[in-house]
Design an enzyme around this catalytic site. Structure first.
Site, PDB file in Angstrom:
ATOM      1  N   ARG A  13      42.935 -53.831   6.018  1.00  0.00           N
ATOM      2  CA  ARG A  13      42.108 -52.927   5.222  1.00  0.00           C
ATOM      3  C   ARG A  13      42.978 -51.908   4.497  1.00  0.00           C
ATOM      4  O   ARG A  13      42.741 -51.574   3.338  1.00  0.00           O
ATOM      5  CB  ARG A  13      41.107 -52.210   6.126  1.00  0.00           C
ATOM      6  CG  ARG A  13      40.178 -51.256   5.388  1.00  0.00           C
ATOM      7  CD  ARG A  13      39.203 -50.609   6.351  1.00  0.00           C
ATOM      8  NE  ARG A  13      38.387 -51.591   7.033  1.00  0.00           N
ATOM      9  CZ  ARG A  13      37.277 -52.120   6.521  1.00  0.00           C
ATOM     10  NH1 ARG A  13      36.859 -51.734   5.318  1.00  0.00           N
ATOM     11  NH2 ARG A  13      36.595 -53.011   7.199  1.00  0.00           N
ATOM     12  N   MET A  61      30.587 -52.937  -0.835  1.00  0.00           N
ATOM     13  CA  MET A  61      30.345 -53.330   0.547  1.00  0.00           C
ATOM     14  C   MET A  61      31.624 -53.323   1.386  1.00  0.00           C
ATOM     15  O   MET A  61      31.960 -54.278   2.080  1.00  0.00           O
ATOM     16  CB  MET A  61      29.675 -54.715   0.586  1.00  0.00           C
ATOM     17  CG  MET A  61      28.413 -54.805  -0.234  1.00  0.00           C
ATOM     18  SD  MET A  61      27.186 -53.543   0.205  1.00  0.00           S
ATOM     19  CE  MET A  61      26.702 -54.123   1.827  1.00  0.00           C
ATOM     20  N   ARG A  62      32.339 -52.210   1.280  1.00  0.00           N
ATOM     21  CA  ARG A  62      33.522 -51.994   2.106  1.00  0.00           C
ATOM     22  C   ARG A  62      33.471 -50.580   2.665  1.00  0.00           C
ATOM     23  O   ARG A  62      33.066 -49.652   1.963  1.00  0.00           O
ATOM     24  CB  ARG A  62      34.804 -52.146   1.274  1.00  0.00           C
ATOM     25  CG  ARG A  62      34.993 -53.508   0.655  1.00  0.00           C
ATOM     26  CD  ARG A  62      35.502 -54.506   1.666  1.00  0.00           C
ATOM     27  NE  ARG A  62      36.856 -54.193   2.095  1.00  0.00           N
ATOM     28  CZ  ARG A  62      37.485 -54.841   3.084  1.00  0.00           C
ATOM     29  NH1 ARG A  62      36.851 -55.812   3.738  1.00  0.00           N
ATOM     30  NH2 ARG A  62      38.720 -54.523   3.433  1.00  0.00           N
ATOM     31  N   HIS A 105      22.530 -45.053  -1.272  1.00  0.00           N
ATOM     32  CA  HIS A 105      22.123 -45.816  -0.096  1.00  0.00           C
ATOM     33  C   HIS A 105      20.618 -46.053  -0.149  1.00  0.00           C
ATOM     34  O   HIS A 105      19.848 -45.133  -0.470  1.00  0.00           O
ATOM     35  CB  HIS A 105      22.479 -45.044   1.178  1.00  0.00           C
ATOM     36  CG  HIS A 105      22.138 -45.781   2.428  1.00  0.00           C
ATOM     37  ND1 HIS A 105      22.864 -46.863   2.877  1.00  0.00           N
ATOM     38  CD2 HIS A 105      21.134 -45.592   3.329  1.00  0.00           C
ATOM     39  CE1 HIS A 105      22.329 -47.311   3.995  1.00  0.00           C
ATOM     40  NE2 HIS A 105      21.274 -46.569   4.297  1.00  0.00           N
ATOM     41  N   LEU A 128      35.269 -47.353   3.547  1.00  0.00           N
ATOM     42  CA  LEU A 128      36.504 -46.693   3.152  1.00  0.00           C
ATOM     43  C   LEU A 128      37.178 -46.054   4.362  1.00  0.00           C
ATOM     44  O   LEU A 128      36.517 -45.555   5.271  1.00  0.00           O
ATOM     45  CB  LEU A 128      36.212 -45.621   2.102  1.00  0.00           C
ATOM     46  CG  LEU A 128      35.585 -46.135   0.799  1.00  0.00           C
ATOM     47  CD1 LEU A 128      35.155 -44.956  -0.075  1.00  0.00           C
ATOM     48  CD2 LEU A 128      36.562 -47.022   0.040  1.00  0.00           C
ATOM     49  N   GLY A 143      25.974 -55.370  -9.728  1.00  0.00           N
ATOM     50  CA  GLY A 143      26.324 -54.234 -10.569  1.00  0.00           C
ATOM     51  C   GLY A 143      25.152 -53.591 -11.275  1.00  0.00           C
ATOM     52  O   GLY A 143      25.327 -52.938 -12.298  1.00  0.00           O
TER      53      GLY A 143
END
Length: 229
Positions: A72, A97-98, A116, A100, A19
């Site tokens: 998902r 870290m998923r 990024h 969408l 974070g």
């Protein structure tokens, strides 16, 4: 008379790890003239370090563990409930870290930002620093962009560059880029929430003030008059 805080854009942060980028956004939002306020923080990882940061700053947080769901789509539906309750103007992905789903992106088009660790469109995906060193690039950096349906795609809001030293390792380069991210993300969020940068279709529209006085591509530190490219 309404409080100044009431007029600021509400921001929800999604994260999966320490974070640190979220912390940089929180610190920036403490300035009375910053145009956004971080109201909620959600993670998919129980025990993620960012939860302590959110708790320390009295920011509402929740864990929506993706491993507790069969698909998902089911996980995203549960996350969506939390987001809708938070009523954000902007959603910031900060080490989330998923990937969408397309339906999620369409629902919040123009409202989701991501950071990024590369100068997009170069080095999309993971292991960006290692790949940059293998490629022998002399300039690396970070990008904040609006999220679209493609991996690490979408219109670019702002970028910051760092030079690559011949002695750099993956870790040393990652450390410098992360320091730059902590400056770049608050800057980019401010551009969007102040209205200086907005999304029109698939293109970025920049106001005259932002174009002349707040460069979106520069060599760190942010605000420096030294620009790259």
């Amino acid at each position: 008379m309404a409080k100044a805080e009431d007029t600021r854009k509400r921001v929800c942060v999604l994260f999966s790890g320490r974070g640190t980028n979220m912390a940089s956004l929180i610190m920036a939002s403490m300035a009375p003239d910053y145009p956004a306020i971080i109201t909620h923080a959600f993670t998919n990882v129980p025990g993620a370090g960012g939860l302590e940061i959110a708790d320390f700053h009295n920011i509402a947080s929740a864990v929506v563990d993706h491993k507790a769901f069969d698909s998902r789509e089911a996980h995203e539906a549960a996350l969506l409930e939390k987001i809708e309750e938070a009523k954000p103007d902007i959603i910031c992905l900060a080490g989330y870290m998923r990937v969408l789903t397309e339906s999620f992106v369409r629902r919040f088009r123009g409202k989701v930002l991501n950071i990024h660790p590369s100068l997009l469109p170069a080095f999309k995906g993971v292991d960006t620093h290692h790949r940059a060193l293998l490629a022998g690039v002399r300039i690396h950096g970070a990008t904040v962009h609006f999220v679209d349906e493609t991996l690490d795609g979408g219109p670019i809001i702002a970028q910051a560059a760092v030079s690559v030293d011949p002695a750099d390792t993956d870790d040393s380069l990652a450390e410098r880029v992360l320091e730059t991210e902590h400056l770049l993300y608050p800057h980019a969020l401010a551009l969007v929430t102040s209205g200086k940068v907005r999304l029109s279709g698939s293109r970025i529209v920049v106001s005259d003030g932002a174009a002349t006085g707040q460069p979106a591509l520069f060599s760190p530190p942010v605000g420096s008059t030294q620009r790259v490219l």
